[in-house]
Scaffold this motif. Structure first.
Motif, PDB file in Angstrom:
ATOM      1  N   ASP A  56       7.830  -2.928   0.581  1.00  0.00           N
ATOM      2  CA  ASP A  56       6.950  -3.629   1.512  1.00  0.00           C
ATOM      3  C   ASP A  56       5.482  -3.234   1.366  1.00  0.00           C
ATOM      4  O   ASP A  56       4.701  -3.406   2.269  1.00  0.00           O
ATOM      5  CB  ASP A  56       7.409  -3.383   2.943  1.00  0.00           C
ATOM      6  CG  ASP A  56       7.300  -1.922   3.340  1.00  0.00           C
ATOM      7  OD1 ASP A  56       7.170  -1.062   2.444  1.00  0.00           O
ATOM      8  OD2 ASP A  56       7.335  -1.637   4.543  1.00  0.00           O
ATOM      9  N   GLY A  57       5.100  -2.717   0.250  1.00  0.00           N
ATOM     10  CA  GLY A  57       3.712  -2.330   0.041  1.00  0.00           C
ATOM     11  C   GLY A  57       3.638  -0.886  -0.391  1.00  0.00           C
ATOM     12  O   GLY A  57       4.490  -0.405  -1.116  1.00  0.00           O
ATOM     13  N   VAL A  58       2.628  -0.178   0.052  1.00  0.00           N
ATOM     14  CA  VAL A  58       2.508   1.243  -0.254  1.00  0.00           C
ATOM     15  C   VAL A  58       2.477   2.025   1.044  1.00  0.00           C
ATOM     16  O   VAL A  58       2.229   1.482   2.103  1.00  0.00           O
ATOM     17  CB  VAL A  58       1.242   1.556  -1.088  1.00  0.00           C
ATOM     18  CG1 VAL A  58       1.271   0.866  -2.412  1.00  0.00           C
ATOM     19  CG2 VAL A  58      -0.012   1.222  -0.335  1.00  0.00           C
TER      20      VAL A  58
ATOM     21  N   MET B 254       0.403  -6.545   0.631  1.00  0.00           N
ATOM     22  CA  MET B 254      -0.620  -5.592   1.059  1.00  0.00           C
ATOM     23  C   MET B 254      -1.548  -6.198   2.098  1.00  0.00           C
ATOM     24  O   MET B 254      -1.858  -5.579   3.103  1.00  0.00           O
ATOM     25  CB  MET B 254      -1.446  -5.126  -0.146  1.00  0.00           C
ATOM     26  CG  MET B 254      -0.678  -4.334  -1.171  1.00  0.00           C
ATOM     27  SD  MET B 254      -0.129  -2.763  -0.554  1.00  0.00           S
ATOM     28  CE  MET B 254      -1.678  -1.947  -0.350  1.00  0.00           C
ATOM     29  N   LYS B 255      -1.991  -7.411   1.858  1.00  0.00           N
ATOM     30  CA  LYS B 255      -2.950  -8.042   2.756  1.00  0.00           C
ATOM     31  C   LYS B 255      -2.323  -8.443   4.089  1.00  0.00           C
ATOM     32  O   LYS B 255      -2.965  -8.365   5.127  1.00  0.00           O
ATOM     33  CB  LYS B 255      -3.597  -9.234   2.069  1.00  0.00           C
ATOM     34  CG  LYS B 255      -4.521  -8.769   0.961  1.00  0.00           C
ATOM     35  CD  LYS B 255      -5.008  -9.900   0.111  1.00  0.00           C
ATOM     36  CE  LYS B 255      -5.904  -9.392  -0.985  1.00  0.00           C
ATOM     37  NZ  LYS B 255      -7.160  -8.830  -0.535  1.00  0.00           N
ATOM     38  N   LEU B 256      -1.065  -8.833   4.070  1.00  0.00           N
ATOM     39  CA  LEU B 256      -0.401  -9.198   5.322  1.00  0.00           C
ATOM     40  C   LEU B 256       0.030  -7.969   6.115  1.00  0.00           C
ATOM     41  O   LEU B 256      -0.031  -7.963   7.341  1.00  0.00           O
ATOM     42  CB  LEU B 256       0.793 -10.118   5.047  1.00  0.00           C
ATOM     43  CG  LEU B 256       0.420 -11.501   4.528  1.00  0.00           C
ATOM     44  CD1 LEU B 256       1.659 -12.269   4.077  1.00  0.00           C
ATOM     45  CD2 LEU B 256      -0.335 -12.298   5.569  1.00  0.00           C
ATOM     46  N   LEU B 257       0.464  -6.901   5.423  1.00  0.00           N
ATOM     47  CA  LEU B 257       0.902  -5.690   6.113  1.00  0.00           C
ATOM     48  C   LEU B 257      -0.259  -4.835   6.607  1.00  0.00           C
ATOM     49  O   LEU B 257      -0.253  -4.362   7.739  1.00  0.00           O
ATOM     50  CB  LEU B 257       1.775  -4.835   5.186  1.00  0.00           C
ATOM     51  CG  LEU B 257       3.172  -5.370   4.909  1.00  0.00           C
ATOM     52  CD1 LEU B 257       3.826  -4.559   3.808  1.00  0.00           C
ATOM     53  CD2 LEU B 257       4.013  -5.319   6.162  1.00  0.00           C
ATOM     54  N   TYR B 258      -1.233  -4.606   5.742  1.00  0.00           N
ATOM     55  CA  TYR B 258      -2.290  -3.650   6.045  1.00  0.00           C
ATOM     56  C   TYR B 258      -3.638  -4.293   6.337  1.00  0.00           C
ATOM     57  O   TYR B 258      -4.543  -3.620   6.806  1.00  0.00           O
ATOM     58  CB  TYR B 258      -2.460  -2.667   4.884  1.00  0.00           C
ATOM     59  CG  TYR B 258      -1.220  -1.868   4.605  1.00  0.00           C
ATOM     60  CD1 TYR B 258      -0.667  -1.045   5.566  1.00  0.00           C
ATOM     61  CD2 TYR B 258      -0.588  -1.959   3.379  1.00  0.00           C
ATOM     62  CE1 TYR B 258       0.479  -0.314   5.310  1.00  0.00           C
ATOM     63  CE2 TYR B 258       0.557  -1.223   3.104  1.00  0.00           C
ATOM     64  CZ  TYR B 258       1.086  -0.404   4.078  1.00  0.00           C
ATOM     65  OH  TYR B 258       2.215   0.316   3.816  1.00  0.00           O
ATOM     66  N   GLY B 259      -3.776  -5.549   6.034  1.00  0.00           N
ATOM     67  CA  GLY B 259      -5.066  -6.197   6.203  1.00  0.00           C
ATOM     68  C   GLY B 259      -5.057  -7.199   7.339  1.00  0.00           C
ATOM     69  O   GLY B 259      -4.178  -7.198   8.198  1.00  0.00           O
TER      70      GLY B 259
ATOM     71  N   THR C 171      -8.099 -13.569  -0.398  1.00  0.00           N
ATOM     72  CA  THR C 171      -8.956 -12.505  -0.908  1.00  0.00           C
ATOM     73  C   THR C 171     -10.025 -12.078   0.082  1.00  0.00           C
ATOM     74  O   THR C 171     -10.718 -11.105  -0.165  1.00  0.00           O
ATOM     75  CB  THR C 171      -9.621 -12.913  -2.234  1.00  0.00           C
ATOM     76  OG1 THR C 171     -10.418 -14.067  -2.013  1.00  0.00           O
ATOM     77  CG2 THR C 171      -8.582 -13.155  -3.303  1.00  0.00           C
ATOM     78  N   GLY C 172     -10.129 -12.752   1.193  1.00  0.00           N
ATOM     79  CA  GLY C 172     -11.142 -12.383   2.181  1.00  0.00           C
ATOM     80  C   GLY C 172     -10.776 -11.188   3.029  1.00  0.00           C
ATOM     81  O   GLY C 172     -11.543 -10.777   3.878  1.00  0.00           O
ATOM     82  N   SER C 173      -9.610 -10.614   2.842  1.00  0.00           N
ATOM     83  CA  SER C 173      -9.194  -9.491   3.680  1.00  0.00           C
ATOM     84  C   SER C 173      -8.888  -8.263   2.834  1.00  0.00           C
ATOM     85  O   SER C 173      -8.571  -8.366   1.660  1.00  0.00           O
ATOM     86  CB  SER C 173      -7.974  -9.881   4.507  1.00  0.00           C
ATOM     87  OG  SER C 173      -6.832  -9.954   3.701  1.00  0.00           O
ATOM     88  N   ALA C 174      -8.972  -7.116   3.483  1.00  0.00           N
ATOM     89  CA  ALA C 174      -8.630  -5.850   2.816  1.00  0.00           C
ATOM     90  C   ALA C 174      -7.124  -5.659   2.893  1.00  0.00           C
ATOM     91  O   ALA C 174      -6.464  -6.322   3.684  1.00  0.00           O
ATOM     92  CB  ALA C 174      -9.353  -4.707   3.522  1.00  0.00           C
ATOM     93  N   PRO C 175      -6.539  -4.801   2.140  1.00  0.00           N
ATOM     94  CA  PRO C 175      -7.128  -3.988   1.094  1.00  0.00           C
ATOM     95  C   PRO C 175      -7.396  -4.808  -0.163  1.00  0.00           C
ATOM     96  O   PRO C 175      -6.784  -5.857  -0.371  1.00  0.00           O
ATOM     97  CB  PRO C 175      -6.070  -2.919   0.832  1.00  0.00           C
ATOM     98  CG  PRO C 175      -4.788  -3.530   1.235  1.00  0.00           C
ATOM     99  CD  PRO C 175      -5.120  -4.477   2.339  1.00  0.00           C
ATOM    100  N   PHE C 176      -8.301  -4.317  -0.974  1.00  0.00           N
ATOM    101  CA  PHE C 176      -8.617  -4.993  -2.225  1.00  0.00           C
ATOM    102  C   PHE C 176      -7.509  -4.716  -3.228  1.00  0.00           C
ATOM    103  O   PHE C 176      -7.087  -3.583  -3.389  1.00  0.00           O
ATOM    104  CB  PHE C 176      -9.959  -4.509  -2.780  1.00  0.00           C
ATOM    105  CG  PHE C 176     -11.099  -4.880  -1.895  1.00  0.00           C
ATOM    106  CD1 PHE C 176     -11.648  -6.140  -1.958  1.00  0.00           C
ATOM    107  CD2 PHE C 176     -11.582  -3.984  -0.971  1.00  0.00           C
ATOM    108  CE1 PHE C 176     -12.684  -6.502  -1.125  1.00  0.00           C
ATOM    109  CE2 PHE C 176     -12.618  -4.327  -0.124  1.00  0.00           C
ATOM    110  CZ  PHE C 176     -13.173  -5.591  -0.196  1.00  0.00           C
ATOM    111  N   VAL C 177      -7.047  -5.747  -3.882  1.00  0.00           N
ATOM    112  CA  VAL C 177      -5.974  -5.614  -4.862  1.00  0.00           C
ATOM    113  C   VAL C 177      -6.550  -5.886  -6.237  1.00  0.00           C
ATOM    114  O   VAL C 177      -7.153  -6.931  -6.468  1.00  0.00           O
ATOM    115  CB  VAL C 177      -4.806  -6.568  -4.554  1.00  0.00           C
ATOM    116  CG1 VAL C 177      -3.729  -6.451  -5.612  1.00  0.00           C
ATOM    117  CG2 VAL C 177      -4.237  -6.274  -3.177  1.00  0.00           C
ATOM    118  N   VAL C 178      -6.369  -4.916  -7.133  1.00  0.00           N
ATOM    119  CA  VAL C 178      -6.914  -5.003  -8.483  1.00  0.00           C
ATOM    120  C   VAL C 178      -5.770  -4.863  -9.464  1.00  0.00           C
ATOM    121  O   VAL C 178      -4.917  -3.986  -9.314  1.00  0.00           O
ATOM    122  CB  VAL C 178      -7.950  -3.880  -8.730  1.00  0.00           C
ATOM    123  CG1 VAL C 178      -8.466  -3.932 -10.153  1.00  0.00           C
ATOM    124  CG2 VAL C 178      -9.083  -3.975  -7.734  1.00  0.00           C
TER     125      VAL C 178
END
Length: 148
Positions: free
Chosen positions: A19-21, A61-66, A95-102
């Motif tokens: 479910d993410g990190v 990541m963006k839905l869980l933490y952002g 892409t308008g929300s954190a965390p940034f995914v690279v």
């Protein structure tokens, strides 16, 4: 036998949970940036699979933490569908929300460049093996700009 995966609490996580990190164990806060490195041996076969994996991780990541919220585009028909405008609206939502995914894809840019635009609809930034220095600079800037 492979050496054990390196782990530094709050910086390097040995493996990604489904479910993410994990949040930072010291503070309990979510990550500012999420980097995933993918080695691609056969570009024609592997690239789309790896990009789907990265897109899935980015959405998690963006839905869980952002603060990402996804909503429909409100189309009444597909005859007047503006693909570029719809893609831009979707990209802004994701892409308008954190965390940034690279994503750092270890494959030749010349073979995989054509996939970059589509992948960056879900992933904040994609880099290839020739762009490792640019990837590091981008990560440094993102961390400095967003309180890391």
């Amino acid at each position: 036998m492979s050496p054990p995966r390196r782990e530094v609490p709050g910086v390097v996580v040995a493996r990604r949970k489904p479910d993410g990190v994990w949040p930072d164990p010291k503070t309990g806060e979510s990550p500012v940036i999420y980097l995933e490195v993918k080695r691609i041996r056969r570009v024609a076969d592997d690239i789309q699979k790896r990009l789907y994996e990265l897109a899935e991780a980015a959405l998690e990541m963006k839905l869980l933490y952002g603060s990402a919220t996804l909503q429909g585009l409100g189309l009444s028909d597909t005859l007047t569908f503006d693909r570029d405008n719809a893609a831009q609206r979707l990209r802004t939502m994701v892409t308008g929300s954190a965390p940034f995914v690279v994503g750092l894809l270890l494959c030749p840019r010349a073979e995989a460049e054509r996939y970059r635009a589509g992948a960056e609809a879900f992933i904040d930034k994609i880099f290839f093996q020739e762009e490792i220095e640019e990837c590091i600079d981008y990560i440094k800037t993102a961390i400095e700009d967003h309180g890391g």
